[in-house]
Design an enzyme around this catalytic site. Structure first.
Site, PDB file in Angstrom:
ATOM      1  N   PRO A 203       0.841  -1.191   0.000  1.00  0.00           N
ATOM      2  CA  PRO A 203       0.000   0.000   0.000  1.00  0.00           C
ATOM      3  C   PRO A 203       0.886   1.255   0.000  1.00  0.00           C
ATOM      4  CG  PRO A 203      -0.001  -1.033   2.168  1.00  0.00           C
ATOM      5  CD  PRO A 203       0.888  -1.870   1.311  1.00  0.00           C
ATOM      6  N   ASP A 375       5.931   2.639   1.965  1.00  0.00           N
ATOM      7  CA  ASP A 375       5.129   1.448   2.267  1.00  0.00           C
ATOM      8  C   ASP A 375       4.356   1.723   3.564  1.00  0.00           C
ATOM      9  OD1 ASP A 375       4.127  -0.996   3.069  1.00  0.00           O
ATOM     10  OD2 ASP A 375       5.940  -2.114   2.533  1.00  0.00           O
ATOM     11  N   HIS A 376       3.038   1.890   3.428  1.00  0.00           N
ATOM     12  CA  HIS A 376       2.245   2.276   4.595  1.00  0.00           C
ATOM     13  C   HIS A 376       2.152   1.166   5.643  1.00  0.00           C
ATOM     14  CE1 HIS A 376      -0.171   4.930   6.864  1.00  0.00           C
ATOM     15  NE2 HIS A 376      -0.789   5.542   5.873  1.00  0.00           N
ATOM     16  N   ARG A 377       2.535  -0.062   5.263  1.00  0.00           N
ATOM     17  CA  ARG A 377       2.531  -1.132   6.261  1.00  0.00           C
ATOM     18  C   ARG A 377       3.626  -0.869   7.297  1.00  0.00           C
ATOM     19  NH1 ARG A 377       3.478  -6.211   2.569  1.00  0.00           N
ATOM     20  NH2 ARG A 377       5.178  -4.797   2.042  1.00  0.00           N
ATOM     21  N   LEU A 378       4.695  -0.216   6.856  1.00  0.00           N
ATOM     22  CA  LEU A 378       5.851  -0.039   7.723  1.00  0.00           C
ATOM     23  C   LEU A 378       5.911   1.347   8.344  1.00  0.00           C
ATOM     24  CD1 LEU A 378       8.421  -1.775   5.354  1.00  0.00           C
ATOM     25  CD2 LEU A 378       7.664  -2.626   7.558  1.00  0.00           C
TER      26      LEU A 378
END
Lengths: 403, 323
Positions: A203, A375-378
């Site tokens: 994402p 990376d919006h997960r991180l």
């Protein structure tokens, strides 16, 4: 020097014996070959002679005791000698327990266990890739269940212009022309697969800043005028160095995602996207925080030259990539993250623009737009914005790049 | 649970099976009143008498042949051959008769016999009393080969072997007879063809059997302190070979080392290594390796004997090289 008295075998299928009687007491002097005890096996009674001159220091197996053959039943030594019973009675097992692992490691030439990264590739493919300096993660495998074979490595090497191991020219590559159907090259297929994965899985979100590069350009020209025989520094080198300094401060950005774990990288390694006729490669510059601006310039040029001649420039794993389209006249562009990294910085072209200063005055400045894909997960927006502004700060105060 | 010696566990297995089935009898040299050279048949003569505990003259070919005949007509003989080295004298009976009978009778006839014997080096018994010859029997279709390493396995597998309707070569090791381990009070059986993971670890799979299992476990214990996790798979039976357990472990660890005392050339290890390469190539991080005995007759000299069979140090070194 103490000596063991051993339970004799006394017959070829005998496994144990019994001490019948000791003819000597502990502390008695004994002469070599003098009988010290009698033992009985299934077949007969045997007299056990002393193996050496000395004193019977210890009776290990008392009268009536049944013990395996070859085990220690007594110890002969010098009067008053101190002995380590465990060491003496244990025999082989004791010897083996004192394995000198450090010595084995030295002999084997391996000081520490290797890591356990697995690539599905044949041993032959791995060897050839290592010889040619090819990173197997860029090679598409065509073998059973996607195994990378020797042929895959050779094809990749040939497509990326590396010298073929056989010395024979490969088949000519089919050129792209209007109206022609051309199969995708291995490199295109790898790029296609990785970029598709990135966009499908990661994402992305994007943060853009405008950076005033006027002072940085001034410093660059100043440094390059004075550099007799030194490496010429480019704007891209300055951006790379600025990113390294920002990554050093915002270490959280320098990470990758693996199996649900966030791996914060120890080293600051930065990938530099390099365009080739065939596609794109990303050689990685390692330990950028420890390099001077001039070293960054020299190493980057070496890497780009290697990449363009189809050689693997570096095997370091990066956490962050910079892609620069400044020379192609683009105001701004948005890049796709290079998995498994956390972010990528896309740099546009420097343009002269009228800027309204804090004092309200209008000035002409050299401006560039940079977009960070994250990376919006991180990572979340705030840290991305702060990190990007730190890069901006270093570029607008370029003397900080010389420290 | 009681702690007992390997040979006592075997003795219990024989006694229980002889009590359970009157068709089970033991036959061999010095196994009667003398109780057997290794005490495996201890006190069976007193309990079951001379017609079920049969002492024979020194002629392996004749009493093994007699047992094959007895098995064909429905008895369940357990033959004891003093040293595996002497089984060569009965090879025709084992290989050409016992192993083939079921096949050549179109499945009508059976040879439910067990051939107990012992092998291995370590007692200074010289070249004709120290061999590891399991590969001879492993090579022959129609024979099952069992090689337990601990008392618990020895008892459960000997009982299953006696109840098996085809010929089983049950190979003990002379250095195991006096080793001790836990054995349950109650009756139990262990299936043939099922390996046992004697220790689990994530870095390397060591496939082994018989006495070498103990050496591999020792090496594993030392290496654990070094941060190397060694998984020790004790095959327990060579035929049928438990491929699944081996492959499952190799898929987990990515590395495989095969260890046996028999000399490397033509050993069972080569076959297991090839099987792993065929079936789990893509799960391997490197080639399968073997640690095995030297290709030499076993010397009588105790110090020379020690270096002809794998040591804990050799096993540890091979593991360090691979990991």
């Amino acid at each position: 020097m103490a000596t063991r008295i051993i339970m004799p075998q006394g017959g070829q299928d005998i496994t144990e014996g019994t001490v019948v009687s000791w003819l000597k007491k502990e502390g008695d002097a004994v002469r070599k070959d003098e009988v010290v005890c009698e033992v009985e096996t299934e077949k007969a009674v045997f007299e056990v002679p002393a193996p050496a001159d000395g004193v019977l220091l210890k009776i290990v197996a008392g009268e009536g005791e049944r013990v395996p053959i070859f085990s220690v039943i007594g110890i002969i030594g010098e009067q008053g000698e101190e002995i380590d019973l465990g060491e003496f009675i244990g025999g082989e097992r004791q010897d083996e327990e004192r394995l000198d692992i450090a010595e084995i490691r030295r002999r084997v030439g391996k000081e520490a266990p290797a890591g356990t990264g697995r690539v599905r590739a044949s041993g032959r493919a791995k060897r050839i890739a290592a010889e040619k300096g090819i990173d197997l993660s860029n090679v598409e495998g065509t073998g059973p269940s996607g195994r990378i074979t020797e042929k895959d490595v050779l094809d990749y090497a040939e497509r990326s212009g590396a010298v073929s191991g056989t010395g024979e020219p490969g088949p000519p590559t089919r050129e792209a022309r209007p109206g022609r159907v051309v199969p995708m090259s291995k490199m295109r297929r790898v790029i296609a697969r990785r970029m598709q994965e990135s966009k499908q899985i990661i994402p992305h979100f994007y943060v853009t800043v405008s950076v005033d590069m006027t002072d940085a350009l001034g410093l660059r020209d100043h440094l390059n005028q004075r550099s007799e025989g030194k490496e010429k520094i480019s704007l891209n080198d300055m951006i790379t160095k600025a990113a390294a300094l920002a990554l050093d401060e915002f270490y959280q950005v320098n990470c990758t995602l693996q199996d649900g774990n966030i791996i914060y990288l120890k080293d600051i390694n930065i990938g530099i996207a390099v365009a080739l006729d065939e596609g794109l490669v990303v050689p990685v510059l390692s330990g950028v925080d420890r390099l001077s601006l001039e070293e960054v310039a020299r190493k980057t040029r070496e890497m780009v030259d290697l990449s363009k001649s189809g050689k693997q420039a570096s095997l370091a794993r990066g956490g962050f990539t910079i892609t620069n389209m400044g020379m192609f006249g683009v105001k701004n562009f948005v890049a796709i993250i290079n998995p498994p990294e956390s972010a990528i910085l896309a740099v546009g072209s420097v343009e002269k623009r009228i800027v309204v200063g804090a004092d309200g005055a209008l000035r002409v400045r050299d401006m560039v737009e940079m977009t960070l894909s994250v990376d919006h997960r991180l990572l979340d927006g705030v840290i991305a914005a702060r990190f990007l502004n730190k890069i901006k700060y270093h570029l607008q105060n370029p003397k900080s790049l010389l420290l | 649970m009681a702690e007992m010696m390997y040979r006592e566990a075997l003795n219990m297995a024989l006694r229980e099976e002889m009590q359970r089935d009157p068709l089970v009898f033991v036959i061999g040299e010095g196994i009667g009143q003398r109780g057997g050279s290794y005490k495996v048949t201890d006190r069976l003569y007193e309990e079951f008498g001379a017609h079920r505990v049969i002492d024979m003259p020194i002629s392996e070919a004749s009493f093994t042949g007699a047992a094959v005949g007895a098995a064909i007509v429905g008895a369940r003989p357990v033959v004891e051959i003093l040293f595996i080295d002497f089984s060569m004298l009965a090879m025709d009976q084992i290989v050409n008769q016992a192993a083939k009978y079921n096949f050549m009778s179109g499945g009508k006839g059976h040879v439910p016999m067990v051939l107990r014997t012992q092998g291995g080096a370590g007692n200074g018994l010289a070249a004709q009393h120290s061999q590891s010859l399991e590969a001879f029997f492993y090579h022959i279709p129609g024979l099952k080969v069992v090689m337990p390493s601990v008392p618990y396995d020895a008892k459960g597998l000997l009982k299953s072997s006696i109840r098996e309707d085809s010929p089983v070569v049950f190979i003990e090791h002379k250095l195991l007879y006096m080793t001790k381990g836990e054995v349950p009070e109650e009756e139990y059986l262990l299936p043939l063809g099922k390996a046992d993971v004697k220790r689990s670890g994530n870095d390397i799979t060591v496939v082994t059997y018989s006495y070498m299992t103990l050496k591999c476990l020792e090496a594993a214990e030392v290496l654990e302190k070094e941060g190397i996790g060694v998984e020790v798979v004790d095959l327990r039976t060579l035929t049928p070979l438990d491929k699944e357990t081996i492959l499952e472990s190799v898929r987990k660890t990515g590395r495989a080392l095969v260890v046996h005392e028999a000399c490397k050339r033509g050993g069972v290890g080569g076959d297991i290594a090839a099987m792993i390469m065929e079936e789990a190539y893509d799960d391997l991080d490197g080639p399968v390796q073997r640690v095995a005995g030297k290709n030499t007759p076993i010397p009588y000299n105790i110090d020379l004997e020690k270096v002809c069979v794998p040591t804990v140090e050799e096993i540890a070194e091979a593991i360090i090289r691979m990991v």
